[in-house]
Motif scaffolding. Structure first.
Motif, PDB file in Angstrom:
ATOM      1  N   PHE A  24       0.808  -1.223   0.000  1.00 26.51           N
ATOM      2  CA  PHE A  24       0.000   0.000   0.000  1.00 26.51           C
ATOM      3  C   PHE A  24       0.843   1.277   0.000  1.00 26.51           C
ATOM      4  CE2 PHE A  24       0.299  -1.624   4.397  1.00 26.51           C
ATOM      5  CZ  PHE A  24       0.980  -0.588   4.999  1.00 26.51           C
ATOM      6  N   THR A  25       2.171   1.160   0.003  1.00 24.69           N
ATOM      7  CA  THR A  25       3.043   2.334   0.009  1.00 24.69           C
ATOM      8  C   THR A  25       2.976   3.064  -1.330  1.00 24.69           C
ATOM      9  OG1 THR A  25       4.537   1.138   1.494  1.00 24.69           O
ATOM     10  CG2 THR A  25       5.395   3.127   0.447  1.00 24.69           C
ATOM     11  N   LEU A  26       2.915   4.386  -1.280  1.00 25.33           N
ATOM     12  CA  LEU A  26       2.889   5.177  -2.510  1.00 25.33           C
ATOM     13  C   LEU A  26       4.162   4.929  -3.321  1.00 25.33           C
ATOM     14  CD1 LEU A  26       1.531   8.563  -1.099  1.00 25.33           C
ATOM     15  CD2 LEU A  26       0.292   6.912  -2.515  1.00 25.33           C
ATOM     16  N   PRO A  27       4.041   4.855  -4.648  1.00 25.67           N
ATOM     17  CA  PRO A  27       5.202   4.506  -5.486  1.00 25.67           C
ATOM     18  C   PRO A  27       6.429   5.379  -5.255  1.00 25.67           C
ATOM     19  CG  PRO A  27       3.199   4.460  -6.790  1.00 25.67           C
ATOM     20  CD  PRO A  27       2.816   5.019  -5.447  1.00 25.67           C
ATOM     21  N   PHE A  28       6.236   6.705  -5.138  1.00 23.60           N
ATOM     22  CA  PHE A  28       7.397   7.591  -5.035  1.00 23.60           C
ATOM     23  C   PHE A  28       8.054   7.548  -3.656  1.00 23.60           C
ATOM     24  CE2 PHE A  28       3.767  10.176  -3.841  1.00 23.60           C
ATOM     25  CZ  PHE A  28       4.209  10.859  -2.718  1.00 23.60           C
ATOM     26  N   THR A  29       7.415   6.885  -2.675  1.00 24.86           N
ATOM     27  CA  THR A  29       8.036   6.747  -1.354  1.00 24.86           C
ATOM     28  C   THR A  29       8.582   5.337  -1.118  1.00 24.86           C
ATOM     29  OG1 THR A  29       5.972   6.120  -0.230  1.00 24.86           O
ATOM     30  CG2 THR A  29       6.466   8.475  -0.414  1.00 24.86           C
ATOM     31  N   ARG A  30       8.445   4.470  -2.084  1.00 24.45           N
ATOM     32  CA  ARG A  30       8.939   3.098  -1.941  1.00 24.45           C
ATOM     33  C   ARG A  30      10.459   3.063  -2.096  1.00 24.45           C
ATOM     34  NH1 ARG A  30       4.936  -0.725  -2.404  1.00 24.45           N
ATOM     35  NH2 ARG A  30       6.457  -2.311  -2.947  1.00 24.45           N
ATOM     36  N   ARG A  31      11.103   2.189  -1.329  1.00 16.66           N
ATOM     37  CA  ARG A  31      12.540   1.994  -1.498  1.00 16.66           C
ATOM     38  C   ARG A  31      12.793   0.575  -2.004  1.00 16.66           C
ATOM     39  NH1 ARG A  31      17.291   4.536   0.256  1.00 16.66           N
ATOM     40  NH2 ARG A  31      19.117   3.202  -0.069  1.00 16.66           N
ATOM     41  N   ASN A  32      13.423   0.505  -3.158  1.00 11.81           N
ATOM     42  CA  ASN A  32      13.867  -0.758  -3.738  1.00 11.81           C
ATOM     43  C   ASN A  32      15.365  -0.647  -4.000  1.00 11.81           C
ATOM     44  OD1 ASN A  32      10.973  -1.469  -4.211  1.00 11.81           O
ATOM     45  ND2 ASN A  32      11.147   0.119  -5.780  1.00 11.81           N
ATOM     46  N   GLU A  33      16.033  -1.778  -4.057  1.00 10.89           N
ATOM     47  CA  GLU A  33      17.461  -1.774  -4.360  1.00 10.89           C
ATOM     48  C   GLU A  33      17.817  -2.949  -5.254  1.00 10.89           C
ATOM     49  OE1 GLU A  33      19.178   0.212  -0.200  1.00 10.89           O
ATOM     50  OE2 GLU A  33      19.503  -1.912  -0.622  1.00 10.89           O
ATOM     51  N   VAL A  34      18.750  -2.714  -6.169  1.00 16.90           N
ATOM     52  CA  VAL A  34      19.413  -3.814  -6.867  1.00 16.90           C
ATOM     53  C   VAL A  34      20.817  -3.902  -6.292  1.00 16.90           C
ATOM     54  CG1 VAL A  34      18.072  -3.698  -8.993  1.00 16.90           C
ATOM     55  CG2 VAL A  34      20.120  -2.282  -8.759  1.00 16.90           C
ATOM     56  N   ALA A  35      21.309  -5.129  -6.129  1.00 16.67           N
ATOM     57  CA  ALA A  35      22.628  -5.315  -5.523  1.00 16.67           C
ATOM     58  C   ALA A  35      23.403  -6.388  -6.273  1.00 16.67           C
ATOM     59  CB  ALA A  35      22.492  -5.700  -4.050  1.00 16.67           C
ATOM     60  N   LEU A  36      24.714  -6.201  -6.317  1.00 16.93           N
ATOM     61  CA  LEU A  36      25.635  -7.175  -6.898  1.00 16.93           C
ATOM     62  C   LEU A  36      26.769  -7.407  -5.914  1.00 16.93           C
ATOM     63  CD1 LEU A  36      25.856  -5.682 -10.503  1.00 16.93           C
ATOM     64  CD2 LEU A  36      24.846  -7.906  -9.932  1.00 16.93           C
ATOM     65  N   GLU A  37      27.173  -8.660  -5.764  1.00 18.20           N
ATOM     66  CA  GLU A  37      28.298  -8.937  -4.873  1.00 18.20           C
ATOM     67  C   GLU A  37      29.587  -8.473  -5.537  1.00 18.20           C
ATOM     68  OE1 GLU A  37      30.313 -12.539  -2.238  1.00 18.20           O
ATOM     69  OE2 GLU A  37      28.482 -12.912  -3.406  1.00 18.20           O
ATOM     70  N   VAL A  38      30.444  -7.832  -4.746  1.00 17.69           N
ATOM     71  CA  VAL A  38      31.697  -7.289  -5.266  1.00 17.69           C
ATOM     72  C   VAL A  38      32.859  -7.755  -4.387  1.00 17.69           C
ATOM     73  CG1 VAL A  38      30.566  -5.258  -6.244  1.00 17.69           C
ATOM     74  CG2 VAL A  38      31.491  -5.153  -3.915  1.00 17.69           C
ATOM     75  N   GLU A  39      34.049  -7.485  -4.863  1.00 18.46           N
ATOM     76  CA  GLU A  39      35.270  -7.782  -4.116  1.00 18.46           C
ATOM     77  C   GLU A  39      36.266  -6.659  -4.350  1.00 18.46           C
ATOM     78  OE1 GLU A  39      36.723 -11.430  -5.724  1.00 18.46           O
ATOM     79  OE2 GLU A  39      37.001 -10.616  -7.743  1.00 18.46           O
ATOM     80  N   ARG A  40      37.220  -6.560  -3.458  1.00 24.61           N
ATOM     81  CA  ARG A  40      38.249  -5.534  -3.628  1.00 24.61           C
ATOM     82  C   ARG A  40      39.189  -5.915  -4.769  1.00 24.61           C
ATOM     83  NH1 ARG A  40      38.545  -1.808   0.468  1.00 24.61           N
ATOM     84  NH2 ARG A  40      37.388  -2.311   2.380  1.00 24.61           N
ATOM     85  N   LYS A  41      39.569  -4.922  -5.537  1.00 23.55           N
ATOM     86  CA  LYS A  41      40.559  -5.160  -6.575  1.00 23.55           C
ATOM     87  C   LYS A  41      41.917  -5.388  -5.925  1.00 23.55           C
ATOM     88  CE  LYS A  41      38.292  -2.472 -10.220  1.00 23.55           C
ATOM     89  NZ  LYS A  41      38.405  -1.309 -11.141  1.00 23.55           N
ATOM     90  N   LYS A  42      42.704  -6.223  -6.516  1.00 24.99           N
ATOM     91  CA  LYS A  42      44.002  -6.555  -5.926  1.00 24.99           C
ATOM     92  C   LYS A  42      44.923  -5.349  -5.858  1.00 24.99           C
ATOM     93  CE  LYS A  42      43.862 -11.412  -7.237  1.00 24.99           C
ATOM     94  NZ  LYS A  42      44.522 -12.516  -7.982  1.00 24.99           N
ATOM     95  N   ASN A  43      44.735  -4.423  -6.773  1.00 25.67           N
ATOM     96  CA  ASN A  43      45.555  -3.211  -6.745  1.00 25.67           C
ATOM     97  C   ASN A  43      44.823  -2.050  -6.090  1.00 25.67           C
ATOM     98  OD1 ASN A  43      43.630  -2.878  -8.690  1.00 25.67           O
ATOM     99  ND2 ASN A  43      45.000  -1.908 -10.193  1.00 25.67           N
ATOM    100  N   GLY A  44      43.597  -2.368  -5.475  1.00 27.94           N
ATOM    101  CA  GLY A  44      42.797  -1.307  -4.876  1.00 27.94           C
ATOM    102  C   GLY A  44      43.198  -1.018  -3.455  1.00 27.94           C
TER     103      GLY A  44
END
Length: 261
Positions: A241-261
């Protein structure tokens, strides 16, 4: 009328019983209304759990419910890098090949909600959490990706999506077993993810677009890179029932540190 020995009459017993039941019902209704009011407040007066990077995020709201614990390692205009603590989920495979069609989402949600609210071996009614995660399915033995409130994932091999509820942390590994064999309890290991927020309603097309933008942005990150074969994970924090513009959604991807980072 009481007898000569002081014993109550049948009428007095019935009157006393009715009065006791009425008092008990009133007390129960007060507790139910109190619980309902407390739950309503969690949604009506959401708390701010995230820092806003733009106007769209400033308008987003998140219910005051238990969620996944994490530490922000880095923020950019496009995403956050988070270190996620381990947590438990209840997970089910959704029907069909779409992660966000109404019928599939409703069926997956209802199965998990039934487990959470008592369809388990302890008949335990657990508290709702956030978000709901949707993620692509993975083959056995493959490392799980991050989940949050409800999670849906789709496998390139199986073309199926899984939905997950985050379990209340107070149970730890002592969660009651599901009565429904389609519900599985899993521990999600700690990991680092890149998450990007967006408002509105979630669709397969919108997830693809947001995932593509996130991957493009991460290619320029000097410290972190997307892990090989990473699958997108979607978190939805709000009730329907939450209004569309107040909804929070997220897309996520697993990451890792770069070896030179």
């Amino acid at each position: 009328m009481a007898s000569a020995r002081g014993n109550p009459s049948g009428l007095e017993i019935r009157v006393s019983l009715v009065a006791a039941l009425a008092s008990q019902a009133f007390s129960l209704s007060q507790r139910v209304l109190g619980d309902l009011a407390a739950e309503t407040v969690k949604y009506a007066f959401p708390r701010r759990r995230f820092e806003s990077r733009n106007l769209e995020e400033a308008l987003m709201s998140v219910p005051d419910l238990e969620s996944v614990e994490f530490r922000v390692l880095k923020r950019t205009d496009m995403y956050e890098i988070r270190e996620i603590e381990p947590y438990y989920v209840a997970e089910t495979t959704m029907p069909g090949n779409s992660g966000f069609d109404f019928n599939g989402s409703s069926q997956g949600f209802n199965v998990l909600a039934a487990y959470l609210f008592g369809k388990n071996t302890m008949n335990e009614q657990m508290e709702m959490t956030t978000p709901v995660f949707t993620r692509k399915a993975q083959s056995d033995g493959e490392k799980m990706e991050m989940t949050t409130p409800v999670i849906t994932k789709r496998s390139g091999e199986q073309d199926k999506w899984k939905m997950s509820f985050v379990m209340p942390s107070k149970y730890g590994d002592k969660l009651p077993s599901p009565k429904d064999s389609s519900v599985k309890i899993k521990q999600v290991p700690g990991k680092i993810v890149a998450a990007s927020a967006f408002s509105g309603y979630v669709s397969d097309e919108e997830v693809k677009r947001r995932e593509s933008k996130l991957r493009d942005a991460l290619r320029s990150d000097p410290e972190f890179q997307v892990i090989e074969n990473a699958l997108v994970e979607v978190a939805q924090f709000n009730p329907p029932f939450t209004l569309p513009f107040t909804r929070r959604n997220e897309v996520a991807l697993e990451v890792e540190r770069k070896k030179n980072g």
